[in-house]
Design a protein around this motif. Structure first.
Motif, mmCIF file in Angstrom:
data_model
loop_
_atom_site.group_PDB
_atom_site.id
_atom_site.type_symbol
_atom_site.label_atom_id
_atom_site.label_comp_id
_atom_site.label_asym_id
_atom_site.label_seq_id
_atom_site.Cartn_x
_atom_site.Cartn_y
_atom_site.Cartn_z
ATOM 1 N N ILE A 130 -5.329 7.473 4.452
ATOM 2 C CA ILE A 130 -4.613 6.235 4.762
ATOM 3 C C ILE A 130 -3.466 6.084 3.751
ATOM 4 O O ILE A 130 -3.675 6.287 2.551
ATOM 5 C CB ILE A 130 -5.600 5.049 4.745
ATOM 6 N N PRO A 131 -2.256 5.774 4.220
ATOM 7 C CA PRO A 131 -1.107 5.715 3.304
ATOM 8 C C PRO A 131 -1.285 4.672 2.194
ATOM 9 O O PRO A 131 -2.001 3.682 2.372
ATOM 10 C CB PRO A 131 0.062 5.328 4.210
ATOM 11 N N LYS A 132 -0.580 4.904 1.090
ATOM 12 C CA LYS A 132 -0.784 4.124 -0.128
ATOM 13 C C LYS A 132 -0.659 2.603 0.085
ATOM 14 O O LYS A 132 -1.496 1.830 -0.365
ATOM 15 C CB LYS A 132 0.236 4.584 -1.173
ATOM 16 N N GLU A 133 0.374 2.201 0.793
ATOM 17 C CA GLU A 133 0.583 0.749 0.967
ATOM 18 C C GLU A 133 -0.542 0.092 1.732
ATOM 19 O O GLU A 133 -1.007 -0.990 1.396
ATOM 20 C CB GLU A 133 1.903 0.510 1.708
ATOM 21 N N LYS A 134 -0.987 0.800 2.752
ATOM 22 C CA LYS A 134 -2.091 0.291 3.572
ATOM 23 C C LYS A 134 -3.377 0.241 2.734
ATOM 24 O O LYS A 134 -4.159 -0.713 2.821
ATOM 25 C CB LYS A 134 -2.268 1.216 4.791
ATOM 26 N N ARG A 135 -3.555 1.261 1.906
ATOM 27 C CA ARG A 135 -4.737 1.306 1.027
ATOM 28 C C ARG A 135 -4.764 0.081 0.114
ATOM 29 O O ARG A 135 -5.783 -0.562 -0.069
ATOM 30 C CB ARG A 135 -4.704 2.557 0.140
ATOM 31 N N ARG A 136 -3.591 -0.192 -0.474
ATOM 32 C CA ARG A 136 -3.475 -1.343 -1.388
ATOM 33 C C ARG A 136 -3.838 -2.651 -0.658
ATOM 34 O O ARG A 136 -4.571 -3.488 -1.168
ATOM 35 C CB ARG A 136 -2.044 -1.400 -1.852
ATOM 36 N N GLU A 137 -3.345 -2.750 0.573
ATOM 37 C CA GLU A 137 -3.582 -3.963 1.368
ATOM 38 C C GLU A 137 -5.085 -4.135 1.652
ATOM 39 O O GLU A 137 -5.646 -5.211 1.494
ATOM 40 C CB GLU A 137 -2.800 -3.804 2.680
ATOM 41 N N ILE A 138 -5.730 -3.011 2.033
ATOM 42 C CA ILE A 138 -7.157 -3.078 2.355
ATOM 43 C C ILE A 138 -7.968 -3.378 1.094
ATOM 44 O O ILE A 138 -8.866 -4.225 1.102
ATOM 45 C CB ILE A 138 -7.647 -1.763 3.016
ATOM 46 N N SER A 139 -7.649 -2.710 -0.013
ATOM 47 C CA SER A 139 -8.446 -2.934 -1.230
ATOM 48 C C SER A 139 -8.290 -4.379 -1.699
ATOM 49 O O SER A 139 -9.240 -5.013 -2.142
ATOM 50 C CB SER A 139 -8.124 -1.928 -2.331
ATOM 51 N N LYS A 140 -7.086 -4.930 -1.533
ATOM 52 C CA LYS A 140 -6.846 -6.333 -1.915
ATOM 53 C C LYS A 140 -7.765 -7.262 -1.106
ATOM 54 O O LYS A 140 -8.399 -8.170 -1.648
ATOM 55 C CB LYS A 140 -5.373 -6.667 -1.637
ATOM 56 N N LYS A 141 -7.837 -6.978 0.183
ATOM 57 C CA LYS A 141 -8.671 -7.812 1.074
ATOM 58 C C LYS A 141 -10.131 -7.802 0.604
ATOM 59 O O LYS A 141 -10.785 -8.845 0.521
ATOM 60 C CB LYS A 141 -8.550 -7.258 2.497
ATOM 61 N N PHE A 142 -10.637 -6.607 0.270
ATOM 62 C CA PHE A 142 -12.057 -6.532 -0.102
ATOM 63 C C PHE A 142 -12.304 -7.012 -1.529
ATOM 64 O O PHE A 142 -13.382 -7.528 -1.824
ATOM 65 C CB PHE A 142 -12.600 -5.123 0.162
ATOM 66 N N LEU A 173 -17.437 -1.018 1.963
ATOM 67 C CA LEU A 173 -16.902 -1.751 3.118
ATOM 68 C C LEU A 173 -15.475 -1.352 3.459
ATOM 69 O O LEU A 173 -15.068 -1.406 4.620
ATOM 70 C CB LEU A 173 -16.912 -3.260 2.831
ATOM 71 N N ALA A 174 -14.705 -0.933 2.423
ATOM 72 C CA ALA A 174 -13.265 -0.747 2.598
ATOM 73 C C ALA A 174 -12.927 0.283 3.673
ATOM 74 O O ALA A 174 -11.974 0.115 4.418
ATOM 75 C CB ALA A 174 -12.625 -0.350 1.277
ATOM 76 N N TYR A 175 -13.708 1.349 3.771
ATOM 77 C CA TYR A 175 -13.359 2.351 4.793
ATOM 78 C C TYR A 175 -14.022 2.061 6.130
ATOM 79 O O TYR A 175 -14.026 2.885 7.030
ATOM 80 C CB TYR A 175 -13.602 3.774 4.289
ATOM 81 N N ASP A 176 -14.564 0.845 6.223
ATOM 82 C CA ASP A 176 -15.019 0.276 7.491
ATOM 83 C C ASP A 176 -16.098 1.076 8.213
ATOM 84 O O ASP A 176 -15.983 1.359 9.406
ATOM 85 C CB ASP A 176 -13.795 0.082 8.416
ATOM 86 N N PRO A 177 -17.174 1.422 7.507
ATOM 87 C CA PRO A 177 -18.285 2.073 8.204
ATOM 88 C C PRO A 177 -19.009 1.027 9.044
ATOM 89 O O PRO A 177 -19.002 -0.152 8.694
ATOM 90 C CB PRO A 177 -19.191 2.540 7.059
ATOM 91 N N GLU A 178 -19.613 1.440 10.145
ATOM 92 C CA GLU A 178 -20.327 0.447 10.961
ATOM 93 C C GLU A 178 -21.719 0.199 10.424
ATOM 94 O O GLU A 178 -22.345 -0.805 10.716
ATOM 95 C CB GLU A 178 -20.371 0.917 12.406
#
Ligand SMILES: Nc1ncnc2c1ncn2[C@@H]1O[C@H](COP(=O)(O)OP(=O)(O)OP(=O)(O)O)[C@@H](O)[C@H]1O
Ligand SMILES: [Mg+2]
Length: 286
Positions: A130-142, A173-178
């Motif tokens: 996953i590209p860096k910016e998207k990674r940052r966004e997801i990690s921020k959320k979690f 949770l960040a990599y969204d496993p079910e």
């Protein structure tokens, strides 16, 4: 094809039923161990006759005496270990090894000490390219979800036990496993932190609709969290009973723990674990 083969094929098709997120079909795990005299190898039956069907979004807890095979079972679900016989299906497909559809949270946090909080959480996302910016966004959320805002750049050794556990949860949770597989995740934190982590986990679970298998030594924790509690016996590890938990949700520790239903369920599981129900059966049958 022989009749026997045909029948077993039909059974296995029904076990792959898509209505279940996880189907555990008659698992047995035998370890090769050194015998008492240290000279020979012998077989040790760790888990036997283990069957379980779990619906999507269900919260299952597993309790049982030390050594009864709880971690063995979880390792098999994680794909880290293979059953000697039997199968596990996720979404109808047999498990063949570890994969990003399952997040694993172990007791010892298992964070990377050389990575900051943020970088630990981004680990699975890097594997997924996953590209860096998207990674940052997801990690921020979690980071926000587990209440660690302001600690993004800390290293694990600069965090408390409870905070490390939050990072481990956020990372999974960040990599969204079910499916989340949790092996005594809160065992190392103090009682108060543990209760708040339990409530946080329930909050996250309600928001994300994950399927959770959670192992614990605490009967109270098992009852507080679960839709169903799997009670295991030792030597070999088998399911003794599966208890439906009728407590309403959302669950708040201060309200739930004083309720009649909570206490009677806890006592019932205590009796199952201490074999009191067996004694009753013996008395009846004598
Ligand atoms: N790799 C292995 N080789 C041989 N025996 C093993 C191995 N792993 C586990 N065992 C044995 O299998 C049994 C079940 O172990 P397991 O770790 O699954 O128990 P557990 O229920 O998780 O225990 P605890 O509550 O103490 O964590 C134990 O008797 C253990 O000694
Ligand atoms: Mg264990």
């Amino acid at each position: 094809m022989s009749k026997v083969n045909e029948k077993s094929k039909q059974e296995s098709v029904s076990l792959r039923d898509k209505q279940y997120k996880i189907v555990v079909d008659n698992i047995r795990k035998v370890y090769d161990v050194r015998s008492q005299n240290g000279q020979d190898n012998e077989e040790f039956l760790a888990v036997d006759n283990f069957n379980l069907k779990v619906k999507k979004g269900e919260f299952i807890t597993v309790v049982g005496p030390s050594g009864c095979g709880k971690s063995t079972f979880l390792d098999i679900l994680a794909g880290l270990s293979k059953p000697t016989s039997g199968n596990v299906y996720i979404d109808g497909k047999p498990i063949t090894g570890p994969a990003l559809d399952r997040g694993i949270i172990m007791q010892g946090y298992a964070l990377f000490p050389w990575r900051t909080v943020e970088k630990n959480i981004e680990f699975g996302l890097e594997i997924k390219n996953i590209p860096k910016e998207k990674r940052r966004e997801i990690s921020k959320k979690f980071i926000n979800l587990v209440g660690l805002k302001g600690f993004e750049n800390r290293y694990p050794h600069e965090l408390s036990g409870g905070m490390k556990q939050r990072v481990a949860i956020a990372r999974a949770l960040a990599y969204d496993p079910e499916v989340l597989l949790m092996d005594e995740p809160f065992a190392a934190v103090d009682a108060q932190t543990r209760e708040s982590l339990q409530e946080e986990l329930l909050n996250i679970w309600e928001k994300t609709n994950k399927t959770i298998i959670f192992i614990t030594h605490s009967i109270e924790e098992a009852v507080f969290l679960a839709d169903r509690v799997v009670v295991m016996t030792a030597n070999p590890g088998r399911i003794k009973e599966i208890i439906n938990i009728k407590l309403s949700r959302p669950r708040i520790n201060s309200q739930i723990r004083t309720s009649q239903e909570f206490n009677s369920t806890r006592n019932r599981i205590w009796e199952l674990l201490h074999g009191n129900d067996d004694k009753k059966q013996v008395e009846v049958s004598v």
